[in-house]
Design a protein around this motif. Sequence first.
Motif, mmCIF file in Angstrom:
data_model
loop_
_atom_site.group_PDB
_atom_site.id
_atom_site.type_symbol
_atom_site.label_atom_id
_atom_site.label_comp_id
_atom_site.label_asym_id
_atom_site.label_seq_id
_atom_site.Cartn_x
_atom_site.Cartn_y
_atom_site.Cartn_z
ATOM 1 N N GLY A 285 0.789 -1.229 0.000
ATOM 2 C CA GLY A 285 0.000 0.000 0.000
ATOM 3 C C GLY A 285 0.822 1.280 0.000
ATOM 4 O O GLY A 285 0.509 2.209 -0.752
ATOM 5 N N PRO A 286 1.885 1.381 0.812
ATOM 6 C CA PRO A 286 2.689 2.607 0.779
ATOM 7 C C PRO A 286 3.277 2.901 -0.603
ATOM 8 O O PRO A 286 3.267 4.050 -1.058
ATOM 9 C CB PRO A 286 3.789 2.339 1.813
ATOM 10 C CG PRO A 286 3.142 1.395 2.780
ATOM 11 C CD PRO A 286 2.278 0.506 1.914
ATOM 12 N N ASP A 287 3.760 1.866 -1.297
ATOM 13 C CA ASP A 287 4.310 2.063 -2.638
ATOM 14 C C ASP A 287 3.219 2.456 -3.629
ATOM 15 O O ASP A 287 3.421 3.320 -4.485
ATOM 16 C CB ASP A 287 5.022 0.799 -3.126
ATOM 17 C CG ASP A 287 6.283 0.511 -2.333
ATOM 18 O OD1 ASP A 287 6.902 1.463 -1.798
ATOM 19 O OD2 ASP A 287 6.658 -0.667 -2.241
ATOM 20 N N VAL A 288 2.056 1.824 -3.505
ATOM 21 C CA VAL A 288 0.924 2.178 -4.352
ATOM 22 C C VAL A 288 0.561 3.650 -4.121
ATOM 23 O O VAL A 288 0.372 4.415 -5.070
ATOM 24 C CB VAL A 288 -0.296 1.270 -4.070
ATOM 25 C CG1 VAL A 288 -1.555 1.809 -4.722
ATOM 26 C CG2 VAL A 288 -0.016 -0.146 -4.530
ATOM 27 N N GLY A 289 0.480 4.050 -2.854
ATOM 28 C CA GLY A 289 0.143 5.438 -2.531
ATOM 29 C C GLY A 289 1.133 6.428 -3.122
ATOM 30 O O GLY A 289 0.741 7.461 -3.666
ATOM 31 N N ARG A 290 2.423 6.118 -3.019
ATOM 32 C CA ARG A 290 3.456 6.994 -3.603
ATOM 33 C C ARG A 290 3.241 7.158 -5.110
ATOM 34 O O ARG A 290 3.295 8.271 -5.636
ATOM 35 C CB ARG A 290 4.849 6.398 -3.376
ATOM 36 C CG ARG A 290 5.530 6.878 -2.158
ATOM 37 C CD ARG A 290 6.981 6.374 -2.085
ATOM 38 N NE ARG A 290 7.280 6.105 -0.704
ATOM 39 C CZ ARG A 290 7.148 4.946 -0.087
ATOM 40 N NH1 ARG A 290 6.774 3.888 -0.747
ATOM 41 N NH2 ARG A 290 7.410 4.828 1.185
ATOM 42 N N GLU A 291 3.010 6.044 -5.786
ATOM 43 C CA GLU A 291 2.845 6.073 -7.238
ATOM 44 C C GLU A 291 1.571 6.826 -7.632
ATOM 45 O O GLU A 291 1.576 7.616 -8.564
ATOM 46 C CB GLU A 291 2.823 4.653 -7.803
ATOM 47 C CG GLU A 291 2.686 4.593 -9.308
ATOM 48 C CD GLU A 291 3.774 5.327 -10.077
ATOM 49 O OE1 GLU A 291 3.458 5.898 -11.149
ATOM 50 O OE2 GLU A 291 4.947 5.353 -9.614
ATOM 51 N N LEU A 292 0.477 6.587 -6.924
ATOM 52 C CA LEU A 292 -0.769 7.285 -7.229
ATOM 53 C C LEU A 292 -0.608 8.786 -7.012
ATOM 54 O O LEU A 292 -1.089 9.596 -7.815
ATOM 55 C CB LEU A 292 -1.914 6.733 -6.385
ATOM 56 C CG LEU A 292 -2.298 5.269 -6.624
ATOM 57 C CD1 LEU A 292 -3.414 4.852 -5.677
ATOM 58 C CD2 LEU A 292 -2.690 5.012 -8.070
ATOM 59 N N ALA A 293 0.066 9.179 -5.937
ATOM 60 C CA ALA A 293 0.292 10.599 -5.662
ATOM 61 C C ALA A 293 1.114 11.237 -6.783
ATOM 62 O O ALA A 293 0.842 12.365 -7.190
ATOM 63 C CB ALA A 293 0.983 10.766 -4.305
#
Length: 147
Positions: A62-70
Amino acid sequence: MTARILIVEDEVLVAMEMEAIIEESGFQPVGIAADSLEALKLAEDKPDVALVDLNLRDGLTGPDVGRELAKRGIVVVFVTANPRLLADGIPGALGVVEKPLDDGLIASIISFAIAKREGRDVVPPACFLPFSGDVASRQVGGRHAHG
């Protein structure tokens, strides 16, 4: 235009309940992603806001997904039972709320995230833990918090 919301959550019942609440609140769900690859694929539909859990079907991604989405310009709010895992924040993400969430809280978090996306100066819901920026400098305990 109705705000488009991406749900990144691997617990199917939780995700379906969130989707129903999002629809009932007048927002448009883009879809439900249970893992990082599915989340990035659904992000191609350009949602306005993503509600992202930390532990997904493919692990603590989730943290990596969040970084990429941001990075893609999507407003990211983490929704997790373990907010302490994000103590240092995630660059570009708005903040985190702790599960479980009630119906009204999901709607208020989304409304807050949309207002921030539009550049409006709004006060977050009480349960919202901001990561950085002007939200983090709001009044906390009678003093300004800096960070």
